[in-house]
Design a protein around this motif. Sequence first.
Motif, PDB file in Angstrom:
ATOM      1  N   GLU A 211      -0.406  -7.893   9.836  1.00 33.84           N
ATOM      2  CA  GLU A 211       0.773  -7.907   8.964  1.00 33.84           C
ATOM      3  C   GLU A 211       1.322  -6.495   8.799  1.00 33.84           C
ATOM      4  O   GLU A 211       0.586  -5.518   8.938  1.00 33.84           O
ATOM      5  N   LEU A 212       2.620  -6.429   8.485  1.00 36.29           N
ATOM      6  CA  LEU A 212       3.294  -5.169   8.213  1.00 36.29           C
ATOM      7  C   LEU A 212       4.235  -5.396   7.045  1.00 36.29           C
ATOM      8  O   LEU A 212       4.905  -6.434   6.976  1.00 36.29           O
ATOM      9  N   ASP A 213       4.287  -4.440   6.125  1.00 34.51           N
ATOM     10  CA  ASP A 213       5.178  -4.599   4.975  1.00 34.51           C
ATOM     11  C   ASP A 213       6.639  -4.412   5.394  1.00 34.51           C
ATOM     12  O   ASP A 213       6.934  -3.974   6.505  1.00 34.51           O
ATOM     13  N   GLU A 214       7.552  -4.771   4.502  1.00 32.88           N
ATOM     14  CA  GLU A 214       8.985  -4.720   4.791  1.00 32.88           C
ATOM     15  C   GLU A 214       9.460  -3.320   5.153  1.00 32.88           C
ATOM     16  O   GLU A 214      10.408  -3.166   5.922  1.00 32.88           O
ATOM     17  N   SER A 215       8.823  -2.304   4.621  1.00 34.81           N
ATOM     18  CA  SER A 215       9.228  -0.930   4.916  1.00 34.81           C
ATOM     19  C   SER A 215       8.827  -0.499   6.327  1.00 34.81           C
ATOM     20  O   SER A 215       9.303   0.513   6.835  1.00 34.81           O
ATOM     21  N   GLY A 216       7.921  -1.274   6.940  1.00 37.06           N
ATOM     22  CA  GLY A 216       7.447  -0.934   8.269  1.00 37.06           C
ATOM     23  C   GLY A 216       6.454   0.213   8.277  1.00 37.06           C
ATOM     24  O   GLY A 216       6.234   0.845   9.298  1.00 37.06           O
ATOM     25  N   GLU A 217       5.826   0.460   7.137  1.00 34.39           N
ATOM     26  CA  GLU A 217       4.926   1.605   7.019  1.00 34.39           C
ATOM     27  C   GLU A 217       3.461   1.237   6.803  1.00 34.39           C
ATOM     28  O   GLU A 217       2.577   1.962   7.252  1.00 34.39           O
ATOM     29  N   ILE A 218       3.187   0.144   6.130  1.00 33.93           N
ATOM     30  CA  ILE A 218       1.818  -0.216   5.767  1.00 33.93           C
ATOM     31  C   ILE A 218       1.416  -1.509   6.452  1.00 33.93           C
ATOM     32  O   ILE A 218       2.052  -2.549   6.287  1.00 33.93           O
ATOM     33  N   CYS A 219       0.334  -1.435   7.226  1.00 33.36           N
ATOM     34  CA  CYS A 219      -0.204  -2.604   7.921  1.00 33.36           C
ATOM     35  C   CYS A 219      -1.396  -3.163   7.176  1.00 33.36           C
ATOM     36  O   CYS A 219      -2.070  -2.461   6.417  1.00 33.36           O
ATOM     37  N   PHE A 220      -1.681  -4.424   7.435  1.00 38.34           N
ATOM     38  CA  PHE A 220      -2.856  -5.102   6.924  1.00 38.34           C
ATOM     39  C   PHE A 220      -3.620  -5.627   8.123  1.00 38.34           C
ATOM     40  O   PHE A 220      -3.027  -6.110   9.089  1.00 38.34           O
ATOM     41  N   GLY A 221      -4.932  -5.501   8.067  1.00 40.30           N
ATOM     42  CA  GLY A 221      -5.735  -6.020   9.153  1.00 40.30           C
ATOM     43  C   GLY A 221      -7.196  -5.669   9.005  1.00 40.30           C
ATOM     44  O   GLY A 221      -7.658  -5.253   7.933  1.00 40.30           O
ATOM     45  N   LEU A 222      -7.921  -5.838  10.078  1.00 38.04           N
ATOM     46  CA  LEU A 222      -9.341  -5.534  10.133  1.00 38.04           C
ATOM     47  C   LEU A 222      -9.505  -4.127  10.685  1.00 38.04           C
ATOM     48  O   LEU A 222      -9.026  -3.827  11.779  1.00 38.04           O
ATOM     49  N   CYS A 223     -10.148  -3.275   9.918  1.00 42.57           N
ATOM     50  CA  CYS A 223     -10.295  -1.862  10.269  1.00 42.57           C
ATOM     51  C   CYS A 223     -11.766  -1.541  10.500  1.00 42.57           C
ATOM     52  O   CYS A 223     -12.612  -1.848   9.663  1.00 42.57           O
ATOM     53  N   ASP A 224     -12.055  -0.932  11.634  1.00 47.67           N
ATOM     54  CA  ASP A 224     -13.419  -0.570  11.997  1.00 47.67           C
ATOM     55  C   ASP A 224     -13.420   0.886  12.447  1.00 47.67           C
ATOM     56  O   ASP A 224     -12.939   1.211  13.528  1.00 47.67           O
ATOM     57  N   LEU A 225     -13.940   1.756  11.612  1.00 53.63           N
ATOM     58  CA  LEU A 225     -13.957   3.181  11.929  1.00 53.63           C
ATOM     59  C   LEU A 225     -15.165   3.588  12.759  1.00 53.63           C
ATOM     60  O   LEU A 225     -15.402   4.775  12.976  1.00 53.63           O
ATOM     61  N   GLY A 226     -15.929   2.612  13.204  1.00 51.45           N
ATOM     62  CA  GLY A 226     -17.067   2.891  14.074  1.00 51.45           C
ATOM     63  C   GLY A 226     -18.312   3.340  13.348  1.00 51.45           C
ATOM     64  O   GLY A 226     -19.215   3.917  13.952  1.00 51.45           O
ATOM     65  N   MET A 227     -18.391   3.054  12.051  1.00 55.25           N
ATOM     66  CA  MET A 227     -19.551   3.471  11.259  1.00 55.25           C
ATOM     67  C   MET A 227     -20.413   2.293  10.826  1.00 55.25           C
ATOM     68  O   MET A 227     -21.284   2.434   9.984  1.00 55.25           O
ATOM     69  N   GLY A 228     -20.138   1.102  11.392  1.00 54.39           N
ATOM     70  CA  GLY A 228     -20.956  -0.062  11.092  1.00 54.39           C
ATOM     71  C   GLY A 228     -20.510  -0.883   9.904  1.00 54.39           C
ATOM     72  O   GLY A 228     -21.217  -1.791   9.495  1.00 54.39           O
ATOM     73  N   PHE A 229     -19.334  -0.582   9.349  1.00 52.67           N
ATOM     74  CA  PHE A 229     -18.853  -1.290   8.167  1.00 52.67           C
ATOM     75  C   PHE A 229     -17.395  -1.704   8.319  1.00 52.67           C
ATOM     76  O   PHE A 229     -16.529  -1.201   7.605  1.00 52.67           O
ATOM     77  N   PRO A 230     -17.075  -2.614   9.240  1.00 49.22           N
ATOM     78  CA  PRO A 230     -15.690  -3.059   9.383  1.00 49.22           C
ATOM     79  C   PRO A 230     -15.231  -3.787   8.124  1.00 49.22           C
ATOM     80  O   PRO A 230     -16.028  -4.485   7.481  1.00 49.22           O
ATOM     81  N   GLU A 231     -13.961  -3.589   7.766  1.00 49.97           N
ATOM     82  CA  GLU A 231     -13.461  -4.250   6.558  1.00 49.97           C
ATOM     83  C   GLU A 231     -11.982  -4.568   6.695  1.00 49.97           C
ATOM     84  O   GLU A 231     -11.248  -3.902   7.423  1.00 49.97           O
ATOM     85  N   ILE A 232     -11.574  -5.592   5.986  1.00 54.13           N
ATOM     86  CA  ILE A 232     -10.167  -5.964   5.916  1.00 54.13           C
ATOM     87  C   ILE A 232      -9.507  -5.075   4.878  1.00 54.13           C
ATOM     88  O   ILE A 232     -10.052  -4.849   3.798  1.00 54.13           O
ATOM     89  N   GLY A 233      -8.322  -4.570   5.218  1.00 47.41           N
ATOM     90  CA  GLY A 233      -7.617  -3.723   4.274  1.00 47.41           C
ATOM     91  C   GLY A 233      -6.292  -3.244   4.819  1.00 47.41           C
ATOM     92  O   GLY A 233      -5.788  -3.738   5.822  1.00 47.41           O
ATOM     93  N   TYR A 234      -5.742  -2.254   4.135  1.00 47.92           N
ATOM     94  CA  TYR A 234      -4.431  -1.705   4.457  1.00 47.92           C
ATOM     95  C   TYR A 234      -4.588  -0.347   5.117  1.00 47.92           C
ATOM     96  O   TYR A 234      -5.510   0.406   4.805  1.00 47.92           O
ATOM     97  N   VAL A 235      -3.646  -0.043   6.013  1.00 48.87           N
ATOM     98  CA  VAL A 235      -3.631   1.256   6.678  1.00 48.87           C
ATOM     99  C   VAL A 235      -2.173   1.632   6.933  1.00 48.87           C
ATOM    100  O   VAL A 235      -1.360   0.788   7.293  1.00 48.87           O
ATOM    101  N   ALA A 236      -1.863   2.897   6.696  1.00 46.43           N
ATOM    102  CA  ALA A 236      -0.512   3.394   6.940  1.00 46.43           C
ATOM    103  C   ALA A 236      -0.351   3.758   8.413  1.00 46.43           C
ATOM    104  O   ALA A 236      -1.217   4.420   8.991  1.00 46.43           O
ATOM    105  N   LEU A 237       0.745   3.346   9.016  1.00 47.16           N
ATOM    106  CA  LEU A 237       0.999   3.689  10.407  1.00 47.16           C
ATOM    107  C   LEU A 237       1.082   5.205  10.586  1.00 47.16           C
ATOM    108  O   LEU A 237       0.646   5.736  11.607  1.00 47.16           O
TER     109      LEU A 237
END
Length: 115
Positions: A48-74
Amino acid sequence: MIASFLSDAQRAQLIANGRMALAQQDFDPLPVVKLFTPDAGATWLLSELDESGEICFGLCDLGMGFPEIGYVALAELSAVRGLMNRPIEQDLHFHADKTLSAYAHEARLHGRIQA
């Protein structure tokens, strides 16, 4: 550059999914795009992406063994670099075959995204 992460069609689908998520509390879409660091262990499945086109929603995995669903700015993603200073790339061969929550469940079991 942020635009290099997403095609116009992907951006449109992400925004449409963002609108649906606001309208339907139980909305659980397929991820639209997979991003990754080619020289590190980070992966993002964005749905997902917000109307502003700046903030995404999804599954984020930084490679540290703790993937999580959340928001990330493009804008933040555009600044990420791996160990050899390479920018994030899109997995052009990725085709989602399950919902975001199914990927998240599997990722929690394995400690990383399995896509």
